[in-house]
Enzyme design. Structure first.
Site, mmCIF file in Angstrom:
data_model
loop_
_atom_site.group_PDB
_atom_site.id
_atom_site.type_symbol
_atom_site.label_atom_id
_atom_site.label_comp_id
_atom_site.label_asym_id
_atom_site.label_seq_id
_atom_site.Cartn_x
_atom_site.Cartn_y
_atom_site.Cartn_z
ATOM 1 N N ASP A 1 -7.166 4.351 -4.197
ATOM 2 C CA ASP A 1 -7.798 4.197 -2.880
ATOM 3 C C ASP A 1 -8.407 5.587 -2.590
ATOM 4 O O ASP A 1 -8.658 6.345 -3.534
ATOM 5 C CB ASP A 1 -6.768 3.775 -1.811
ATOM 6 C CG ASP A 1 -7.409 3.313 -0.507
ATOM 7 O OD1 ASP A 1 -7.873 2.176 -0.436
ATOM 8 O OD2 ASP A 1 -7.483 4.111 0.450
ATOM 9 N N LYS B 1 0.864 -1.186 0.000
ATOM 10 C CA LYS B 1 0.000 0.000 0.000
ATOM 11 C C LYS B 1 0.892 1.226 0.000
ATOM 12 O O LYS B 1 2.038 1.165 0.467
ATOM 13 C CB LYS B 1 -0.865 0.035 1.262
ATOM 14 C CG LYS B 1 -2.066 0.963 1.160
ATOM 15 C CD LYS B 1 -3.248 0.226 0.579
ATOM 16 C CE LYS B 1 -4.429 1.112 0.325
ATOM 17 N NZ LYS B 1 -5.616 0.288 -0.013
HETATM 18 P P1 NDP Z 1 -13.019 7.778 -2.384
HETATM 19 O O1 NDP Z 1 -11.955 8.772 -2.213
HETATM 20 O O2 NDP Z 1 -13.614 7.566 -3.736
HETATM 21 O O3 NDP Z 1 -14.226 8.070 -1.385
HETATM 22 C C1 NDP Z 1 -14.037 8.122 -0.009
HETATM 23 C C2 NDP Z 1 -15.357 8.466 0.645
HETATM 24 O O4 NDP Z 1 -15.226 8.350 2.057
HETATM 25 C C3 NDP Z 1 -15.785 9.906 0.380
HETATM 26 O O5 NDP Z 1 -17.185 9.999 0.385
HETATM 27 C C4 NDP Z 1 -15.179 10.635 1.563
HETATM 28 O O6 NDP Z 1 -15.799 11.868 1.868
HETATM 29 C C5 NDP Z 1 -15.409 9.627 2.664
HETATM 30 N N1 NDP Z 1 -14.411 9.829 3.725
HETATM 31 C C6 NDP Z 1 -13.069 9.776 3.611
HETATM 32 N N2 NDP Z 1 -12.472 10.052 4.763
HETATM 33 C C7 NDP Z 1 -13.461 10.288 5.620
HETATM 34 C C8 NDP Z 1 -13.489 10.634 6.983
HETATM 35 N N3 NDP Z 1 -12.350 10.808 7.699
HETATM 36 N N4 NDP Z 1 -14.706 10.775 7.575
HETATM 37 C C9 NDP Z 1 -15.850 10.600 6.859
HETATM 38 N N5 NDP Z 1 -15.882 10.287 5.551
HETATM 39 C C10 NDP Z 1 -14.708 10.139 4.957
HETATM 40 O O7 NDP Z 1 -12.408 6.405 -1.831
HETATM 41 P P2 NDP Z 1 -12.910 4.912 -2.063
HETATM 42 O O8 NDP Z 1 -14.381 4.867 -2.254
HETATM 43 O O9 NDP Z 1 -12.043 4.311 -3.083
HETATM 44 O O10 NDP Z 1 -12.522 4.250 -0.660
HETATM 45 C C11 NDP Z 1 -13.444 4.119 0.418
HETATM 46 C C12 NDP Z 1 -12.969 3.028 1.354
HETATM 47 O O11 NDP Z 1 -12.934 1.780 0.653
HETATM 48 C C13 NDP Z 1 -11.557 3.193 1.932
HETATM 49 O O12 NDP Z 1 -11.523 2.631 3.222
HETATM 50 C C14 NDP Z 1 -10.695 2.359 0.995
HETATM 51 O O13 NDP Z 1 -9.502 1.957 1.616
HETATM 52 C C15 NDP Z 1 -11.627 1.186 0.752
HETATM 53 N N6 NDP Z 1 -11.395 0.375 -0.439
HETATM 54 C C16 NDP Z 1 -11.308 0.945 -1.677
HETATM 55 C C17 NDP Z 1 -11.156 0.140 -2.786
HETATM 56 C C18 NDP Z 1 -11.129 0.687 -4.164
HETATM 57 O O14 NDP Z 1 -11.051 -0.111 -5.097
HETATM 58 N N7 NDP Z 1 -11.232 1.983 -4.367
HETATM 59 C C19 NDP Z 1 -11.002 -1.322 -2.659
HETATM 60 C C20 NDP Z 1 -11.183 -1.815 -1.318
HETATM 61 C C21 NDP Z 1 -11.350 -0.978 -0.267
HETATM 62 P P3 NDP Z 1 -15.113 13.256 1.356
HETATM 63 O O15 NDP Z 1 -15.286 13.264 -0.127
HETATM 64 O O16 NDP Z 1 -15.866 14.306 2.069
HETATM 65 O O17 NDP Z 1 -13.671 13.177 1.771
HETATM 66 O O1 2IT Z 2 -7.976 -1.530 -0.467
HETATM 67 C C1 2IT Z 2 -7.934 -2.021 -1.610
HETATM 68 O O2 2IT Z 2 -8.057 -3.229 -1.807
HETATM 69 C C2 2IT Z 2 -7.764 -1.103 -2.740
HETATM 70 N N1 2IT Z 2 -7.697 0.099 -2.540
HETATM 71 C C3 2IT Z 2 -7.624 -1.655 -4.130
HETATM 72 C C4 2IT Z 2 -6.213 -2.105 -4.385
HETATM 73 C C5 2IT Z 2 -5.914 -2.528 -5.795
HETATM 74 O O3 2IT Z 2 -4.738 -2.829 -6.030
HETATM 75 O O4 2IT Z 2 -6.798 -2.552 -6.653
#
Ligand code: NDP
Ligand code: 2IT
Length: 458
Positions: free
Chosen positions: A175, A135
């Site tokens: 992420d 990561k």
């Molecule tokens: P994005 O940046 O697309 O979205 C993040 C969302 O979470 C936004 O709505 C953001 O609000 C909110 N957020 C972030 N920080 C905070 C906080 N401190 N308090 C409240 N809300 C918060 O990220 P992703 O959707 O990609 O990621 C979301 C989660 O999923 C993370 O935990 C990530 O690690 C996990 N994840 C992502 C994957 C991926 O493929 N993208 C795969 C597996 C897991 P705002 O816009 O106001 O900051």
């Molecule tokens: O938390 C996760 O699994 C991700 N942000 C996706 C990682 C990836 O390599 O697609």
């Protein structure tokens, strides 16, 4: 739902947990993730204690193979110098090249990077694809930055990161704060410096330059495939249920889309500022326009649906979790659900909590859910669809070929169904049936431990 695995003791395991806590005392998120995994492994460790001890297997498992930390200087639109800190943690490469996302958020530090890459080791093992755990990211805050500033930052970040990655070495993706736009700028800079078209060095790319269909949707869709399997195993129908989703980013939006396709009514979504509640069911086109196109705040939803209700965050229990629903999908960030919030969720009669985010529930919250018989899907299993589809993107890049959306989606569904089965079977085998936290950790650990054993003490 039994928690009896925790009753089996392993002195070796306990001493490693203790030493790791001491050694990393200032890294609370890493300690939380490490302890959550290791504490469920006692029955497995007990079976092989001497062998694991002799090879220092657990001591090696909790120590990253490599951490790179670097300076990221860039010029903002006013011509002023800004300096951020960049990271890449290459935690475990036993089963494949390091693989995991990049997070750009002001809260990023070494503890956050280590917790995320530690989780990624086990998540990636569960997918069945050959990917190790890594990561990276930066404390850069993309909010309020111009496109030009985002590009400058990404270019500076990649100028250093490119020394440490490669399609057979370490493959980053998105992420929090890193989506298609950022991956584009990062890929461009990598290609320019290396003078080589290594499409497989990053995943989450645009479709025009090596991206995979369905990668954008994969984490959210995969979360619902896992949830479907979990509910099916307990004879519960998805159709007609209600859901609340924290977050409104990549994972949240596509979780909502698939939930709606399954006939679930999504009542509320949120962002870091507040939450919207729409009793008629969220209008996802409005959310997509606000978040994916305009990069706005969720409050803007009121301009589309004036009858919706908006509540600011700030209380100990985020307002999104106060809305009564059958299914709870935390898709924002870590430690979003503490014990108090978990109690509200249980009192409101939820049947299932499935984690789209990484470690959104505190350990106390997880234990409370399990105690109360809530069906609980841990992030490292339930949100593995994103990285699994990244793995499929790498396969397509190696073949120099593309699969259709339907082909990728079908493979993703198959992978998520298999992950659920692995968690279910491992939990059953070790006497904790229905505890998918222990099931996920045990199934993943066994694979990683076997690979580490086979490769000797390195
Ligand atoms: P994005 O940046 O697309 O979205 C993040 C969302 O979470 C936004 O709505 C953001 O609000 C909110 N957020 C972030 N920080 C905070 C906080 N401190 N308090 C409240 N809300 C918060 O990220 P992703 O959707 O990609 O990621 C979301 C989660 O999923 C993370 O935990 C990530 O690690 C996990 N994840 C992502 C994957 C991926 O493929 N993208 C795969 C597996 C897991 P705002 O816009 O106001 O900051
Ligand atoms: O938390 C996760 O699994 C991700 N942000 C996706 C990682 C990836 O390599 O697609």
């Amino acid at each position: 739902m039994s928690n009896s695995a925790t009753l089996v003791k392993s002195e070796y395991l306990e001493s490693v947990i203790e030493k790791t806590k001491q050694k990393n005392a200032h890294e609370s998120e890493f300690i939380q993730a490490m302890e959550e995994v290791l504490s469920t492994l006692a029955p497995v460790i007990a079976k092989h204690e001497e062998e694991y001890k002799a090879t220092g297997l657990l001591e090696r498992l909790v120590e990253p193979e490599r951490i790179v930390s670097f300076r990221v200087p860039w010029l903002d639109d006013k011509g002023q110098v800004q300096v951020n800190r960049g990271f890449r943690v290459q935690f475990n490469g036993a089963i494949g090249p390091y693989k995991g996302g990049l997070r750009f958020h002001p809260t990023v530090n070494q503890s956050i990077m280590k917790f995320l890459s530690f989780e990624q080791i086990f998540k990636n093992a569960l997918t069945g694809l050959p990917m190790g755990g890594g990561k990276g990211g930066s404390d850069f805050d993309p909010k309020g930055k111009s496109d030009n500033e985002i590009m400058k930052f990404c270019q500076s970040f990649m100028t250093e990161l490119q020394k440490h990655i490669g399609q057979d070495i370490d493959v980053p993706a998105g992420d929090i704060g890193v989506g298609g736009r950022e991956i584009g700028y990062l890929f461009g800079q990598y290609r320019k410096i290396r003078n080589s078209y290594e499409a497989g060095v990053l995943t989450g790319k645009g479709l025009e330059y090596g991206g995979s269909l369905a990668r954008t949707e994969a984490t959210g869709y995969g979360l619902l495939y896992f949830t479907r399997e979990m509910l099916k195993a307990h004879n519960i129908e998805l159709k007609g249920k209600t859901a609340i989703i924290s977050g409104s980013g990549n994972v949240a939006i596509y979780a909502a889309e698939k939930a709606m396709a399954y006939g679930i009514k999504v009542l509320a979504m949120s962002d870091s500022t507040g939450c919207i509640y729409d009793k008629n069911g969220i209008n996802l086109d409005a959310i997509k326009e606000i978040k994916e196109v305009k990069r706005g705040r969720i409050k803007d939803y009121l301009n589309y649906v004036p009858t919706a209700e908006y509540t600011e965050n700030g209380a100990n229990v985020p307002p999104v979790y106060r809305i009564k629903a059958d299914i709870v999908l935390p898709c924002a960030t870590q430690n979003d659900i503490n014990l108090e919030t978990a109690k509200v969720i249980v009192t409101n009669g939820a049947v299932a909590v499935a984690e789209g985010a990484n470690m959104p529930s505190t350990t106390e919250a997880i234990n409370y859910f399990l105690e109360k018989g809530i069906l609980f899907a841990p992030g490292k299993a339930a949100n593995a669809g994103g990285v699994a589809t990244s793995g499929l993107e790498m396969v397509q890049n190696s073949m120099r070929y593309y699969w259709s959306f339907e082909e990728v989606d079908k493979k993703l569904d198959g992978i998520m169904t298999n992950i659920f089965k692995s968690c279910q079977e491992a939990a059953k085998e070790y006497g904790v049936e229905g505890n998918y936290v222990a099931g996920a950790n045990i199934a993943a650990f066994r694979k990683v431990a076997k690979a580490m054993r086979a490769q000797g003490i390195i």
